[in-house]
Design an enzyme around this catalytic site. Structure first.
Site, PDB file in Angstrom:
ATOM      1  N   TYR A  90       0.795   4.193  -2.658  1.00 28.86           N
ATOM      2  CA  TYR A  90      -0.408   5.182  -2.410  1.00 28.86           C
ATOM      3  C   TYR A  90      -0.254   6.105  -1.240  1.00 28.86           C
ATOM      4  CZ  TYR A  90      -5.244   6.535  -2.150  1.00 28.86           C
ATOM      5  OH  TYR A  90      -6.499   7.370  -2.107  1.00 28.86           O
ATOM      6  N   PRO A 119      -5.563  -2.166   6.895  1.00 26.40           N
ATOM      7  CA  PRO A 119      -5.794  -1.378   8.395  1.00 26.40           C
ATOM      8  C   PRO A 119      -6.871  -2.233   8.870  1.00 26.40           C
ATOM      9  CG  PRO A 119      -5.435   0.193   6.591  1.00 26.40           C
ATOM     10  CD  PRO A 119      -5.584  -1.058   5.731  1.00 26.40           C
ATOM     11  N   GLN A 166      -8.702  -1.016  11.507  1.00 24.45           N
ATOM     12  CA  GLN A 166      -9.819  -0.007  12.020  1.00 24.45           C
ATOM     13  C   GLN A 166      -9.881   1.552  11.286  1.00 24.45           C
ATOM     14  OE1 GLN A 166      -9.965   0.119  16.241  1.00 24.45           O
ATOM     15  NE2 GLN A 166      -7.831   0.943  16.436  1.00 24.45           N
ATOM     16  N   ARG A 167     -10.691   1.875  11.109  1.00 28.12           N
ATOM     17  CA  ARG A 167     -10.653   3.308  10.549  1.00 28.12           C
ATOM     18  C   ARG A 167     -12.021   4.200  11.088  1.00 28.12           C
ATOM     19  NH1 ARG A 167      -9.450   3.140   4.710  1.00 28.12           N
ATOM     20  NH2 ARG A 167      -7.383   2.942   4.945  1.00 28.12           N
ATOM     21  N   ARG A 174       0.806  -1.195   0.050  1.00 28.50           N
ATOM     22  CA  ARG A 174      -0.237   0.047  -0.026  1.00 28.50           C
ATOM     23  C   ARG A 174       0.828   1.155  -0.060  1.00 28.50           C
ATOM     24  NH1 ARG A 174      -5.369  -1.983   1.970  1.00 28.50           N
ATOM     25  NH2 ARG A 174      -6.210   0.199   2.350  1.00 28.50           N
ATOM     26  N   ASN A 179     -12.958   6.620   3.299  1.00 31.36           N
ATOM     27  CA  ASN A 179     -13.760   5.944   2.569  1.00 31.36           C
ATOM     28  C   ASN A 179     -15.204   6.566   2.101  1.00 31.36           C
ATOM     29  OD1 ASN A 179     -11.813   3.938   4.294  1.00 31.36           O
ATOM     30  ND2 ASN A 179     -12.550   2.483   2.955  1.00 31.36           N
ATOM     31  N   ARG A 237     -13.260  -1.651  -5.000  1.00 37.63           N
ATOM     32  CA  ARG A 237     -13.216  -1.400  -3.547  1.00 37.63           C
ATOM     33  C   ARG A 237     -14.545  -2.082  -3.057  1.00 37.63           C
ATOM     34  NH1 ARG A 237     -12.038   4.988  -3.863  1.00 37.63           N
ATOM     35  NH2 ARG A 237     -12.636   4.686  -6.059  1.00 37.63           N
TER      36      ARG A 237
HETATM   37  P1  NAD Z   1     -11.142   7.420  -9.141  1.00 37.22           P
HETATM   38  O1  NAD Z   1     -10.120   6.334  -9.593  1.00 37.22           O
HETATM   39  O2  NAD Z   1     -12.344   7.166  -9.650  1.00 37.22           O
HETATM   40  O3  NAD Z   1     -10.616   8.879  -9.772  1.00 37.22           O
HETATM   41  C1  NAD Z   1      -9.271   9.028  -9.833  1.00 37.22           C
HETATM   42  C2  NAD Z   1      -9.122   9.894 -11.121  1.00 37.22           C
HETATM   43  O4  NAD Z   1      -7.900  10.146 -11.735  1.00 37.22           O
HETATM   44  C3  NAD Z   1      -9.759   8.893 -12.372  1.00 37.22           C
HETATM   45  O5  NAD Z   1     -10.427   9.600 -13.405  1.00 37.22           O
HETATM   46  C4  NAD Z   1      -8.248   8.542 -13.381  1.00 37.22           C
HETATM   47  O6  NAD Z   1      -8.371   8.198 -14.441  1.00 37.22           O
HETATM   48  C5  NAD Z   1      -7.649  10.025 -12.659  1.00 37.22           C
HETATM   49  N1  NAD Z   1      -6.102   9.637 -12.964  1.00 37.22           N
HETATM   50  C6  NAD Z   1      -5.197   8.763 -12.293  1.00 37.22           C
HETATM   51  N2  NAD Z   1      -4.005   8.949 -12.645  1.00 37.22           N
HETATM   52  C7  NAD Z   1      -3.792  10.267 -13.356  1.00 37.22           C
HETATM   53  C8  NAD Z   1      -2.861  10.976 -13.897  1.00 37.22           C
HETATM   54  N3  NAD Z   1      -1.707  10.458 -13.866  1.00 37.22           N
HETATM   55  N4  NAD Z   1      -3.184  12.029 -14.628  1.00 37.22           N
HETATM   56  C9  NAD Z   1      -4.457  12.486 -14.715  1.00 37.22           C
HETATM   57  N5  NAD Z   1      -5.709  11.646 -14.177  1.00 37.22           N
HETATM   58  C10 NAD Z   1      -5.314  10.561 -13.621  1.00 37.22           C
HETATM   59  O7  NAD Z   1     -10.905   7.577  -7.646  1.00 37.22           O
HETATM   60  P2  NAD Z   1     -11.999   8.538  -6.597  1.00 37.22           P
HETATM   61  O8  NAD Z   1     -12.398   7.778  -5.792  1.00 37.22           O
HETATM   62  O9  NAD Z   1     -12.744   9.467  -7.272  1.00 37.22           O
HETATM   63  O10 NAD Z   1     -10.723   9.213  -6.170  1.00 37.22           O
HETATM   64  C11 NAD Z   1     -10.509  10.632  -6.434  1.00 37.22           C
HETATM   65  C12 NAD Z   1      -9.376  11.106  -5.363  1.00 37.22           C
HETATM   66  O11 NAD Z   1     -10.006  11.178  -4.233  1.00 37.22           O
HETATM   67  C13 NAD Z   1      -8.075  10.387  -5.375  1.00 37.22           C
HETATM   68  O12 NAD Z   1      -6.911  11.411  -5.454  1.00 37.22           O
HETATM   69  C14 NAD Z   1      -8.144   9.730  -4.160  1.00 37.22           C
HETATM   70  O13 NAD Z   1      -6.868   9.401  -3.842  1.00 37.22           O
HETATM   71  C15 NAD Z   1      -8.977  10.566  -3.073  1.00 37.22           C
HETATM   72  N6  NAD Z   1      -9.594   9.804  -2.320  1.00 37.22           N
HETATM   73  C16 NAD Z   1     -10.932   9.100  -2.449  1.00 37.22           C
HETATM   74  C17 NAD Z   1     -11.189   8.321  -1.515  1.00 37.22           C
HETATM   75  C18 NAD Z   1     -12.487   7.410  -1.512  1.00 37.22           C
HETATM   76  O14 NAD Z   1     -12.924   6.618  -0.752  1.00 37.22           O
HETATM   77  N7  NAD Z   1     -12.981   7.426  -2.766  1.00 37.22           N
HETATM   78  C19 NAD Z   1     -10.539   7.975  -0.163  1.00 37.22           C
HETATM   79  C20 NAD Z   1      -9.655   8.996   0.070  1.00 37.22           C
HETATM   80  C21 NAD Z   1      -8.906   9.619  -0.947  1.00 37.22           C
HETATM   81  N1  UDP Z   2     -12.720  -5.921   1.157  1.00 36.15           N
HETATM   82  C1  UDP Z   2     -13.362  -6.940   1.172  1.00 36.15           C
HETATM   83  N2  UDP Z   2     -13.758  -7.447   0.082  1.00 36.15           N
HETATM   84  C2  UDP Z   2     -13.686  -6.942  -1.193  1.00 36.15           C
HETATM   85  C3  UDP Z   2     -13.067  -5.481  -1.168  1.00 36.15           C
HETATM   86  C4  UDP Z   2     -12.552  -5.157  -0.092  1.00 36.15           C
HETATM   87  O1  UDP Z   2     -13.402  -7.464   2.178  1.00 36.15           O
HETATM   88  O2  UDP Z   2     -14.116  -7.454  -2.111  1.00 36.15           O
HETATM   89  C5  UDP Z   2     -12.281  -5.155   2.600  1.00 36.15           C
HETATM   90  C6  UDP Z   2     -10.719  -4.624   2.400  1.00 36.15           C
HETATM   91  O3  UDP Z   2      -9.864  -5.732   2.644  1.00 36.15           O
HETATM   92  C7  UDP Z   2     -10.838  -3.536   3.431  1.00 36.15           C
HETATM   93  C8  UDP Z   2     -12.239  -2.955   3.322  1.00 36.15           C
HETATM   94  O4  UDP Z   2     -12.782  -3.890   2.550  1.00 36.15           O
HETATM   95  O5  UDP Z   2     -10.393  -4.354   4.718  1.00 36.15           O
HETATM   96  C9  UDP Z   2     -12.143  -1.723   2.614  1.00 36.15           C
HETATM   97  O6  UDP Z   2     -11.461  -1.863   1.202  1.00 36.15           O
HETATM   98  P1  UDP Z   2     -11.240  -0.792   0.302  1.00 36.15           P
HETATM   99  O7  UDP Z   2     -10.596  -1.462  -0.974  1.00 36.15           O
HETATM  100  O8  UDP Z   2     -12.650  -0.299  -0.082  1.00 36.15           O
HETATM  101  O9  UDP Z   2     -10.793   0.192   0.724  1.00 36.15           O
HETATM  102  P2  UDP Z   2      -9.414   0.567   1.871  1.00 36.15           P
HETATM  103  O10 UDP Z   2      -8.737  -0.713   2.176  1.00 36.15           O
HETATM  104  O11 UDP Z   2      -8.397   1.327   0.845  1.00 36.15           O
HETATM  105  O12 UDP Z   2      -9.799   1.262   2.966  1.00 36.15           O
END
Ligand code: NAD
Ligand code: UDP
Length: 313
Positions: free
Chosen positions: A144, A273, A275-276, A141, A173, A185
């Site tokens: 990221y 992780p 817990q969160r 991980r 999340n 996810r």
């Molecule tokens: P997503 O994968 O749907 O969106 C990410 C977007 O970035 C995509 O459209 C992808 O094509 C674009 N992208 C990736 N690499 C690129 C690059 N090199 N140049 C230009 N575009 C690029 O994911 P999301 O859930 O919409 O996440 C958006 C942002 O929020 C991300 O930065 C992510 O880390 C952050 N984030 C999301 C979550 C969540 O739970 N959804 C949680 C924490 C942080």
């Molecule tokens: N997870 C799971 N089954 C799936 C996808 C994810 O049990 O098909 C679990 C994963 O191991 C994690 C939690 O769900 O403990 C959240 O995973 P996700 O990838 O959505 O987000 P993140 O781990 O980055 O919080």
């Protein structure tokens, strides 16, 4: 009317953000390389004369004149960010440098979509912004987690050294319509599996927890954060403190979809992780009493409806 750049604008959160910023009367430039995003997410906005889509990779510089930048470009699902970990680091770090350089030159505000992953596998629960985290620098991980941590460092240093007007949000999340069905996810996986009556893939024993935020609540917090005064830089947590085990989430989705799916237990990925849960006291204080309004069941209802329609089920 403000002109606003959204990197990662064709992704799940980015496309919702573009839509909302347009509705509020702004001009929106959506930049994306379509790695995990899709043109389909923004196709309905293309008729709007104040909306523009640009295919571009944030690892190379980009020049434009805007008032605000939301920097969201980065794959967010473990399977996608682990596909090419070096590229993930480049996207977070070089993407931050390029966008901060742009913000510095044009004197725009810039908001970074950081993540609860900066806390790693947290030893403090719930997690306040003051917690420095428990992150493995050499695990699966790390590309990221450490990429996002370095981006936070860069944002902070550009602020101190060059007075760039920064905002850092740590997103917990987040789920909702427009997640990709193969995103990987947990919320989208479980809904798609339940709707297709396929096995629900629980990693580990399902006792690990997450706090799930509906996308509309995040957008509200993000926009309020962008609109704060220049003295407010963050980082600030944006998430829903409602915490559920993965097993509880699976059972709720099975009940809500009326699915015949059975649970299957698969190995827990490394460094997953335990817990969160966000401590959102700071967000409440600095964002005019912001707090999440959509509970898990309500948010899942519209997300399930979206996937039913998408999968024609
Ligand atoms: P997503 O994968 O749907 O969106 C990410 C977007 O970035 C995509 O459209 C992808 O094509 C674009 N992208 C990736 N690499 C690129 C690059 N090199 N140049 C230009 N575009 C690029 O994911 P999301 O859930 O919409 O996440 C958006 C942002 O929020 C991300 O930065 C992510 O880390 C952050 N984030 C999301 C979550 C969540 O739970 N959804 C949680 C924490 C942080
Ligand atoms: N997870 C799971 N089954 C799936 C996808 C994810 O049990 O098909 C679990 C994963 O191991 C994690 C939690 O769900 O403990 C959240 O995973 P996700 O990838 O959505 O987000 P993140 O781990 O980055 O919080």
């Amino acid at each position: 009317m403000k002109r606003i750049l959204v990197t990662g604008g064709a992704g799940f959160i980015g496309s919702h953000l573009c839509e909302r910023l347009l509705k509020e009367g702004n001009e929106v430039l959506c930049l994306d390389n379509y790695f995990t995003g899709s043109k389909r997410n923004v196709a309905h906005l293309l008729q709007n004369p104040y909306f523009e889509v640009i295919r571009h990779d944030v690892t190379t510089p980009f020049y434009v004149e805007v008032d605000e930048i939301f920097n969201l470009a980065c794959p967010a699902s473990p399977i996608h960010y682990q596909y090419n970990p070096i590229k993930t680091v480049k996207t977070s770090v070089m993407g931050a440098i390029n966008m901060l350089g742009l913000a510095k030159r044009i004197k725009s505000k810039i908001l970074q979509a950081s993540t609860s992953e900066v806390y790693g596998d947290p030893a403090i629960h719930p997690q306040p912004e003051s917690y420095w985290g428990n992150v493995n620098p050499i695990g699966i991980r790390s590309c990221y987690d450490e990429g996002k941590r370095c981006a936070e460092t860069l944002f902070t240093d550009y602020h101190h050294q060059n007075q760039v007007r920064i905002k850092i949000i740590r997103i917990f999340n987040t789920y909702g319509p427009k997640m990709h069905p193969d995103d990987g996810r947990v919320v989208s996986n479980f809904i798609v599996q339940a709707l297709k009556n396929e096995e629900i893939t629980i990693y580990g024993d399902g006792s690990q927890s997450r706090s799930f935020q509906y996308v509309d609540d995040l957008l509200e917090g993000m926009i309020r954060m962008m609109n704060t005064g220049d003295d407010i830089t963050g980082p600030v947590n944006l998430g829903n403190p409602g915490e559920f085990t993965i097993l509880e989430l699976a059972e709720l989705i099975l009940k809500m979809t009326g699915s015949q799916s059975k649970l299957t237990f698969l190995p827990l990925p490394q460094d997953d992780p335990v817990q969160r849960q966000p401590d959102i006291s700071l967000a409440r204080e600095i964002l005019d009493g912001w707090s999440p309004r959509v509970d898990l069941e309500t948010g899942l209802e519209s997300t399930i409806a979206y996937f039913k329609d998408l999968l024609k089920l």
